[in-house]
Write a protein that holds these residues in place. Sequence first.
Motif, PDB file in Angstrom:
ATOM      1  N   THR A 119       0.841  -1.187   0.000  1.00 37.82           N
ATOM      2  CA  THR A 119       0.000   0.000   0.000  1.00 37.82           C
ATOM      3  C   THR A 119       0.880   1.241   0.000  1.00 37.82           C
ATOM      4  OG1 THR A 119      -0.100   0.108   2.410  1.00 37.82           O
ATOM      5  CG2 THR A 119      -1.808  -1.186   1.286  1.00 37.82           C
ATOM      6  N   ASP A 120       0.361   2.336  -0.511  1.00 43.46           N
ATOM      7  CA  ASP A 120       1.158   3.565  -0.570  1.00 43.46           C
ATOM      8  C   ASP A 120       1.688   3.976   0.800  1.00 43.46           C
ATOM      9  OD1 ASP A 120       0.612   3.610  -3.224  1.00 43.46           O
ATOM     10  OD2 ASP A 120      -0.490   5.500  -3.229  1.00 43.46           O
ATOM     11  N   ASN A 121       0.873   3.790   1.834  1.00 44.81           N
ATOM     12  CA  ASN A 121       1.246   4.268   3.163  1.00 44.81           C
ATOM     13  C   ASN A 121       2.124   3.305   3.947  1.00 44.81           C
ATOM     14  OD1 ASN A 121      -0.086   6.720   2.950  1.00 44.81           O
ATOM     15  ND2 ASN A 121      -2.048   5.834   3.544  1.00 44.81           N
ATOM     16  N   ALA A 122       2.523   2.187   3.344  1.00 42.22           N
ATOM     17  CA  ALA A 122       3.396   1.228   4.038  1.00 42.22           C
ATOM     18  C   ALA A 122       4.867   1.614   3.932  1.00 42.22           C
ATOM     19  CB  ALA A 122       3.191  -0.173   3.470  1.00 42.22           C
ATOM     20  N   GLY A 123       5.194   2.540   3.035  1.00 44.77           N
ATOM     21  CA  GLY A 123       6.594   2.870   2.795  1.00 44.77           C
ATOM     22  C   GLY A 123       7.343   3.314   4.034  1.00 44.77           C
TER      23      GLY A 123
ATOM     24  N   ASP B 178      13.995  10.912   6.996  1.00 43.82           N
ATOM     25  CA  ASP B 178      13.918  10.655   8.430  1.00 43.82           C
ATOM     26  C   ASP B 178      14.639   9.373   8.817  1.00 43.82           C
ATOM     27  OD1 ASP B 178      12.838  11.486  11.013  1.00 43.82           O
ATOM     28  OD2 ASP B 178      11.599   9.683  10.886  1.00 43.82           O
ATOM     29  N   ASN B 179      14.777   8.463   7.860  1.00 42.95           N
ATOM     30  CA  ASN B 179      15.409   7.178   8.142  1.00 42.95           C
ATOM     31  C   ASN B 179      16.789   7.030   7.499  1.00 42.95           C
ATOM     32  OD1 ASN B 179      13.291   5.317   9.616  1.00 42.95           O
ATOM     33  ND2 ASN B 179      12.141   6.493   8.090  1.00 42.95           N
ATOM     34  N   ASN B 180      17.341   8.142   7.029  1.00 47.83           N
ATOM     35  CA  ASN B 180      18.693   8.163   6.440  1.00 47.83           C
ATOM     36  C   ASN B 180      18.846   7.168   5.290  1.00 47.83           C
ATOM     37  OD1 ASN B 180      19.793  10.145   8.284  1.00 47.83           O
ATOM     38  ND2 ASN B 180      19.771   8.541   9.838  1.00 47.83           N
ATOM     39  N   ILE B 181      17.820   7.113   4.436  1.00 52.21           N
ATOM     40  CA  ILE B 181      17.839   6.225   3.269  1.00 52.21           C
ATOM     41  C   ILE B 181      18.021   7.075   2.014  1.00 52.21           C
ATOM     42  CG2 ILE B 181      16.455   4.617   1.881  1.00 52.21           C
ATOM     43  CD1 ILE B 181      15.069   3.827   4.543  1.00 52.21           C
ATOM     44  N   PRO B 182      18.979   6.753   1.168  1.00 51.07           N
ATOM     45  CA  PRO B 182      19.193   7.543  -0.052  1.00 51.07           C
ATOM     46  C   PRO B 182      17.936   7.585  -0.914  1.00 51.07           C
ATOM     47  CG  PRO B 182      21.020   6.030   0.312  1.00 51.07           C
ATOM     48  CD  PRO B 182      19.953   5.646   1.286  1.00 51.07           C
ATOM     49  N   PHE B 183      17.619   8.780  -1.409  1.00 53.14           N
ATOM     50  CA  PHE B 183      16.439   8.995  -2.244  1.00 53.14           C
ATOM     51  C   PHE B 183      16.898   9.589  -3.579  1.00 53.14           C
ATOM     52  CE2 PHE B 183      12.929  11.457  -3.953  1.00 53.14           C
ATOM     53  CZ  PHE B 183      11.801  10.706  -3.666  1.00 53.14           C
TER      54      PHE B 183
ATOM     55  N   MET C 290      10.565   1.377   5.908  1.00 56.19           N
ATOM     56  CA  MET C 290      11.826   2.113   6.061  1.00 56.19           C
ATOM     57  C   MET C 290      12.264   2.130   7.518  1.00 56.19           C
ATOM     58  SD  MET C 290      11.566   5.414   3.519  1.00 56.19           S
ATOM     59  CE  MET C 290      10.623   5.332   1.996  1.00 56.19           C
ATOM     60  N   GLN C 291      11.310   2.352   8.426  1.00 57.44           N
ATOM     61  CA  GLN C 291      11.631   2.369   9.860  1.00 57.44           C
ATOM     62  C   GLN C 291      12.218   1.052  10.338  1.00 57.44           C
ATOM     63  OE1 GLN C 291       7.774   3.457  11.453  1.00 57.44           O
ATOM     64  NE2 GLN C 291       8.544   5.471  12.085  1.00 57.44           N
ATOM     65  N   HIS C 292      11.829  -0.033   9.713  1.00 58.57           N
ATOM     66  CA  HIS C 292      12.249  -1.357  10.148  1.00 58.57           C
ATOM     67  C   HIS C 292      13.403  -1.912   9.315  1.00 58.57           C
ATOM     68  CE1 HIS C 292       9.148  -2.170  13.226  1.00 58.57           C
ATOM     69  NE2 HIS C 292       8.462  -1.278  12.531  1.00 58.57           N
ATOM     70  N   GLY C 293      14.123  -1.029   8.637  1.00 54.57           N
ATOM     71  CA  GLY C 293      15.347  -1.430   7.945  1.00 54.57           C
ATOM     72  C   GLY C 293      15.128  -2.310   6.729  1.00 54.57           C
ATOM     73  N   MET C 294      13.961  -2.211   6.129  1.00 53.54           N
ATOM     74  CA  MET C 294      13.624  -3.092   5.008  1.00 53.54           C
ATOM     75  C   MET C 294      13.819  -2.430   3.640  1.00 53.54           C
ATOM     76  SD  MET C 294      10.171  -4.522   6.878  1.00 53.54           S
ATOM     77  CE  MET C 294       9.693  -5.747   5.665  1.00 53.54           C
TER      78      MET C 294
END
Length: 385
Positions: free
Chosen positions: A237-241, A281-286, A245-249
């Motif tokens: 779902t759109d809102n699962a992103g 917020d989760n330091n993931i490259p975008f 991300m919070q859980h390192g996935m």
Amino acid sequence: MKVDGNDMRPIWFDNKTSTAKVIDQRKLPHKIEIVDLPTVDHVIMAIKEMLVRGAPLIGATGAFGVYTILFENRDNTNIKNNTDQCNNLIQSECKRLKNARPTAINLAWGVDRVMNHVLKEQGYDAKMNAALEEACFIVEEEAENCKNIGEHGASLIEEVSRKKQNLTDKTVNILTHCNAGWLATVEYGTATAPMYVAFDKGIDIHVWVDETRPLNQGARLTAWELGKHGIKHTVITDNAGGHIMQHGMVDLVIVGTDRTTRTGDVANKIGTYLKALAAKDNNIPFYVALPSSTFDWSIKDGLAEIPIEERDPDEIRYIQGLDINGKITSVLVPPEQSPAANHAFDVTPARLVTGFVTERGICKALESDILSLFPEQFSTQSRHL
């Protein structure tokens, strides 16, 4: 790209009918239906109703649309024998083409590029030949650009893979939004191109595919593309992103864009901004993948200057799918009398973008870095200061 072993593109020129043909993407993934575009009204309809969608593909369709103006009027002796009248018709119809959809800059870019070539020619046949030649050239150029985007962007995935070699789970998990694959371009895609290259090199990847409401281009189109290529993917779902991300996935986010300013603000399918915030917020490259044709070199402030298309609210109210009898159908979701608003795009500020993947390489979301890859646009900058 290959679909069940057959080469396929979302648009091509048919020499037998002398017209462009497209896949009706509204019917995917459940049905592959080919549509002919013999008139300008057909081209405009295809763009407006999203038989074709995605910035580079819209640009290519608009380019063929200029040829279609001439093809449609080939038996009109008044137009053929009067250069001024012919040029006025071309300019008027090109304006209609460019107004088909407002956000993707590639549409105006493709139409104007072919139109400018055509207006230089004197004879009608010369104009029609010039239009077709330039439109076909644009198609091949965009395909090559996407191929190069894939080669450059794959290095980002390879880097993550190297860092995970000593871990138990070596899979590189990538999140993408909407469809920025070959269906949205001509070949390879923008956001998906690095994924195809990395996968073909043997890198273990998995893609989180946002469903992308309201028209589900992720669930319908991106999932279909990746599945046909054999790439592991999961529709969410759109809102699962944010949650995954919070859980390192998620290791990396790669999306496409319909218009990007010279300063790095990005207009993309509605919901992209929220993904960028979660990634930050989760330091993931975008990263945003795009060909140079999707940069709007004339503007600097995306929030203030990029027009945001508002589409038919029924795209929110109804959802399409395959029913139990194998028929594509639409069903109403909210109460029949409830109003709906359908903003098709949002703008992600440059500060949330790690970098851009272009046909010339990777750069930061800074005007100076962007222009270092495209120095010829310095002249454009001076005209708009």
